[in-house]
Design an enzyme around this catalytic site. Sequence first.
Site, PDB file in Angstrom:
ATOM      1  N   SER A 143     -17.914  -2.600  13.881  1.00  0.00           N
ATOM      2  CA  SER A 143     -17.426  -1.968  13.493  1.00  0.00           C
ATOM      3  C   SER A 143     -18.237  -0.770  12.413  1.00  0.00           C
ATOM      4  O   SER A 143     -19.480  -0.636  12.062  1.00  0.00           O
ATOM      5  CB  SER A 143     -16.543  -2.188  13.077  1.00  0.00           C
ATOM      6  OG  SER A 143     -15.241  -1.084  12.085  1.00  0.00           O
ATOM      7  N   TYR A 156     -12.021  -7.846   6.148  1.00  0.00           N
ATOM      8  CA  TYR A 156     -12.027  -7.307   7.767  1.00  0.00           C
ATOM      9  C   TYR A 156     -13.365  -6.737   6.801  1.00  0.00           C
ATOM     10  O   TYR A 156     -15.226  -6.958   7.799  1.00  0.00           O
ATOM     11  CB  TYR A 156     -11.392  -6.395   8.215  1.00  0.00           C
ATOM     12  CG  TYR A 156     -11.929  -5.502   9.442  1.00  0.00           C
ATOM     13  CD1 TYR A 156     -11.670  -6.757  11.324  1.00  0.00           C
ATOM     14  CD2 TYR A 156     -12.750  -4.723   9.857  1.00  0.00           C
ATOM     15  CE1 TYR A 156     -11.891  -6.173  11.556  1.00  0.00           C
ATOM     16  CE2 TYR A 156     -12.712  -3.791  11.155  1.00  0.00           C
ATOM     17  CZ  TYR A 156     -12.897  -4.674  12.575  1.00  0.00           C
ATOM     18  OH  TYR A 156     -12.958  -4.675  13.309  1.00  0.00           O
TER      19      TYR A 156
HETATM   20  C1  BGC Z   1     -10.342  -1.671  13.016  1.00  0.00           C
HETATM   21  C2  BGC Z   1      -9.190  -0.587  12.828  1.00  0.00           C
HETATM   22  C3  BGC Z   1      -9.740   1.054  12.477  1.00  0.00           C
HETATM   23  C4  BGC Z   1     -11.203   1.623  13.601  1.00  0.00           C
HETATM   24  C5  BGC Z   1     -11.086   2.467  12.854  1.00  0.00           C
HETATM   25  C6  BGC Z   1     -11.485  -1.139  13.141  1.00  0.00           C
HETATM   26  O1  BGC Z   1     -12.905  -1.350  13.434  1.00  0.00           O
HETATM   27  O2  BGC Z   1     -10.643  -2.578  13.675  1.00  0.00           O
HETATM   28  O3  BGC Z   1      -7.851  -1.009  12.048  1.00  0.00           O
HETATM   29  O4  BGC Z   1      -8.310   1.590  13.326  1.00  0.00           O
HETATM   30  O5  BGC Z   1     -11.824   0.302  12.609  1.00  0.00           O
HETATM   31  O6  BGC Z   1     -11.632   2.519  10.903  1.00  0.00           O
END
Ligand code: BGC
Length: 255
Positions: A143, A156
């Site tokens: 991410s 996360y």
């Molecule tokens: C997350 C989302 C978030 C996006 C941008 C992703 O990794 O799961 O919840 O909107 O990143 O910030």
Amino acid sequence: MPLKKKVAIVTGGNTGIGQAIVLELARHGANIVIDYVAHPEATEELEQKVAGLGDRCIGVDADVSKIADVEKLVGAAVAKFGRLDVMVNNAGIETRTSVLDTTEDQYDAVLNINLKSAFFGTQLAAKQMIAQGGGGRIINITSVHEDWPMPGNTAYCLSKGGMRMLTRTAGVELAPRDILVVGVGPGAVETPINTSTMDDPSKLKKLNAAIPLGRMAKPQEIASVVAFLAGDGASYLTATTIMADGGLMQSSPGL
Ligand code: BGC
């Protein structure tokens, strides 16, 4: 068919970005193994779609936060298709809870599903790739938050930061074996994980305004990067992350 005869595992493959990855790899000719815990019917539907593309896909009842179940997935790939070429560590959840409120159960769930599964997915896939010879590809779906803080989603971010270093460190360790380890870092993607944002027009407007390309990604736009990374054209990429975020990380909203 650039991935013809290749065998791929996609964890979390029956929903969201994972589902798009399954279909894209299948379109490129790969055979696919996916896990499911809660939605065998979604997996069956996906198996049918993949079969409709002229390829093969099997779903395995497996919880990737458990090592024995990751072993089961690798075993299923070998039993059904004879080998494993591409491991996509995609399964992921988030709780959107602050560091002040996150419970032990939430912490364990996020870290185990996101990071532990990717660690042991990497380990067990690499062992199989070494045993069969010829190298392989491990693709970690991280991410922008492998690097970029998201207040209110600390566990996360921690899991994705861990995946960032897993990608770099395992990439260096496994390079002599010709096993390439690369991360893909999506920004905001139109998937169930973002339902609460997509359902709230003011949140969505704010998010879109922060993204230089002005919109969220379609899952397909992440899947196409994964298909590239699984193919011959990506033979010199390892121990790094490709950000597929519409420029999000480089923007300074409101400044
Ligand atoms: C997350 C989302 C978030 C996006 C941008 C992703 O990794 O799961 O919840 O909107 O990143 O910030």
